[in-house]
Design an enzyme around this catalytic site. Sequence first.
Site, mmCIF file in Angstrom:
data_model
loop_
_atom_site.group_PDB
_atom_site.id
_atom_site.type_symbol
_atom_site.label_atom_id
_atom_site.label_comp_id
_atom_site.label_asym_id
_atom_site.label_seq_id
_atom_site.Cartn_x
_atom_site.Cartn_y
_atom_site.Cartn_z
ATOM 1 N N LYS A 41 38.921 -15.894 27.116
ATOM 2 C CA LYS A 41 38.227 -16.224 25.880
ATOM 3 C C LYS A 41 37.702 -17.658 25.878
ATOM 4 O O LYS A 41 36.743 -17.977 25.176
ATOM 5 C CB LYS A 41 39.190 -16.091 24.686
ATOM 6 C CG LYS A 41 39.761 -14.736 24.487
ATOM 7 C CD LYS A 41 40.782 -14.797 23.316
ATOM 8 C CE LYS A 41 41.600 -13.540 23.262
ATOM 9 N NZ LYS A 41 42.712 -13.708 22.288
ATOM 10 N N ASP A 98 35.756 -22.468 31.015
ATOM 11 C CA ASP A 98 36.036 -23.629 30.167
ATOM 12 C C ASP A 98 36.689 -24.743 30.985
ATOM 13 O O ASP A 98 36.305 -25.900 30.894
ATOM 14 C CB ASP A 98 36.924 -23.236 28.974
ATOM 15 C CG ASP A 98 38.197 -22.475 29.369
ATOM 16 O OD1 ASP A 98 38.363 -22.124 30.562
ATOM 17 O OD2 ASP A 98 39.033 -22.228 28.487
ATOM 18 N N ASP A 101 41.952 -25.506 36.239
ATOM 19 C CA ASP A 101 43.225 -26.231 36.211
ATOM 20 C C ASP A 101 43.902 -26.015 37.567
ATOM 21 O O ASP A 101 43.634 -26.746 38.517
ATOM 22 C CB ASP A 101 44.022 -25.672 35.028
ATOM 23 C CG ASP A 101 45.329 -26.391 34.770
ATOM 24 O OD1 ASP A 101 45.429 -27.575 35.095
ATOM 25 O OD2 ASP A 101 46.252 -25.756 34.219
ATOM 26 N N LYS A 129 40.577 -30.321 36.062
ATOM 27 C CA LYS A 129 41.768 -31.171 36.168
ATOM 28 C C LYS A 129 42.183 -31.178 37.632
ATOM 29 O O LYS A 129 43.052 -30.400 38.028
ATOM 30 C CB LYS A 129 42.925 -30.553 35.375
ATOM 31 C CG LYS A 129 42.945 -30.824 33.902
ATOM 32 C CD LYS A 129 44.287 -30.317 33.358
ATOM 33 C CE LYS A 129 44.157 -29.703 32.011
ATOM 34 N NZ LYS A 129 45.379 -29.019 31.556
ATOM 35 N N VAL A 151 44.464 -29.913 26.900
ATOM 36 C CA VAL A 151 43.389 -30.133 25.930
ATOM 37 C C VAL A 151 43.074 -28.867 25.140
ATOM 38 O O VAL A 151 43.287 -27.751 25.623
ATOM 39 C CB VAL A 151 42.109 -30.661 26.622
ATOM 40 C CG1 VAL A 151 42.319 -32.065 27.141
ATOM 41 C CG2 VAL A 151 41.651 -29.729 27.746
ATOM 42 N N ASP A 157 42.249 -23.154 23.798
ATOM 43 C CA ASP A 157 43.298 -22.894 22.816
ATOM 44 C C ASP A 157 44.655 -23.411 23.240
ATOM 45 O O ASP A 157 44.894 -23.728 24.406
ATOM 46 C CB ASP A 157 43.442 -21.382 22.617
ATOM 47 C CG ASP A 157 44.153 -20.708 23.796
ATOM 48 O OD1 ASP A 157 43.678 -20.873 24.936
ATOM 49 O OD2 ASP A 157 45.192 -20.057 23.577
ATOM 50 N N ARG A 163 40.617 -23.135 18.920
ATOM 51 C CA ARG A 163 39.373 -22.804 19.628
ATOM 52 C C ARG A 163 38.140 -23.241 18.838
ATOM 53 O O ARG A 163 37.089 -23.492 19.405
ATOM 54 C CB ARG A 163 39.279 -21.293 19.883
ATOM 55 C CG ARG A 163 40.337 -20.751 20.845
ATOM 56 C CD ARG A 163 39.936 -19.339 21.296
ATOM 57 N NE ARG A 163 41.030 -18.607 21.914
ATOM 58 C CZ ARG A 163 41.389 -18.692 23.192
ATOM 59 N NH1 ARG A 163 40.740 -19.517 23.988
ATOM 60 N NH2 ARG A 163 42.377 -17.981 23.665
HETATM 61 P P1 IMP Z 1 43.871 -22.011 36.064
HETATM 62 O O1 IMP Z 1 43.955 -20.585 36.517
HETATM 63 O O2 IMP Z 1 45.203 -22.706 36.151
HETATM 64 O O3 IMP Z 1 42.771 -22.792 36.753
HETATM 65 O O4 IMP Z 1 43.593 -22.016 34.527
HETATM 66 C C1 IMP Z 1 42.498 -21.462 34.004
HETATM 67 C C2 IMP Z 1 42.651 -21.132 32.532
HETATM 68 O O5 IMP Z 1 43.806 -21.700 31.932
HETATM 69 C C3 IMP Z 1 41.475 -21.685 31.801
HETATM 70 O O6 IMP Z 1 40.402 -20.794 31.794
HETATM 71 C C4 IMP Z 1 42.041 -21.951 30.419
HETATM 72 O O7 IMP Z 1 41.872 -20.803 29.616
HETATM 73 C C5 IMP Z 1 43.513 -22.216 30.645
HETATM 74 N N1 IMP Z 1 43.800 -23.670 30.613
HETATM 75 C C6 IMP Z 1 44.042 -24.483 31.662
HETATM 76 N N2 IMP Z 1 44.243 -25.759 31.261
HETATM 77 C C7 IMP Z 1 44.112 -25.740 29.921
HETATM 78 C C8 IMP Z 1 44.190 -26.774 28.915
HETATM 79 O O8 IMP Z 1 44.403 -27.989 29.145
HETATM 80 N N3 IMP Z 1 43.992 -26.349 27.638
HETATM 81 C C9 IMP Z 1 43.751 -25.057 27.304
HETATM 82 N N4 IMP Z 1 43.643 -24.068 28.210
HETATM 83 C C10 IMP Z 1 43.844 -24.411 29.501
HETATM 84 MG MG MG Z 2 42.968 -20.027 27.673
#
Ligand code: IMP
Ligand code: MG
Length: 173
Positions: A41, A98, A101, A129, A151, A157, A163
């Site tokens: 989302k 968005d 991470d 990040k 964040v 969220d 959001r």
């Molecule tokens: P990843 O798979 O760890 O790269 O994370 C991806 C998803 O985690 C993103 O699409 C976000 O929805 C969520 N996410 C990661 N870091 C944050 C944050 O700081 N705030 C809110 N959502 C996050």
């Molecule tokens: Mg999320």
Amino acid sequence: MPFPVSPLLSKEAIAERVKELGAQLRADYEGKNFLIVCVLKGSFVFAADLARAIDLPLRIDFLGTRSYGDGTESSGVVQITQDLSRPIEDVHVLLVEDIVDSGLTIAHLIKLLRTRSPASLKVCSLLHKPSRAKIEVPIDYLGFTIEDRFVVGYGLDHAELYRNLPFIGVLTP
Ligand code: IMP
Ligand code: MG
């Protein structure tokens, strides 16, 4: 709001960066069968603004994912909660996220969509990040690099809240 949020990126700063990304994408995708994939989302706000900043004919589709529980740490498990509505064979696909991470979500989505033979597959993320990367992923278009802080706002969220904040801020419990 249940916790105070300290501002990190103002709505003006975001709007300016979105405008720049839109111009760059316009130049790169002109004349191509162009599809924006909004990764739900979190990227619904960014994708809506970005699409309107790209002065080209384009299509939009949605891919639902979930990688977090209600905490601030990724579970590492990427669930697909909603698939694309149409095939993407021979289509130039731009995945709009968005935030990258750990990189696990985008890596999973790239692997999944590659099996469907798109003409090209690129990634546009509003935030990155880098300090949290668990896997190397290409980000072809990036809004902002940020520190390792959780964040919220502008689509992002915490436990499904925040959001609708028009800016991006850091949660300060
Ligand atoms: P990843 O798979 O760890 O790269 O994370 C991806 C998803 O985690 C993103 O699409 C976000 O929805 C969520 N996410 C990661 N870091 C944050 C944050 O700081 N705030 C809110 N959502 C996050
Ligand atoms: Mg999320």
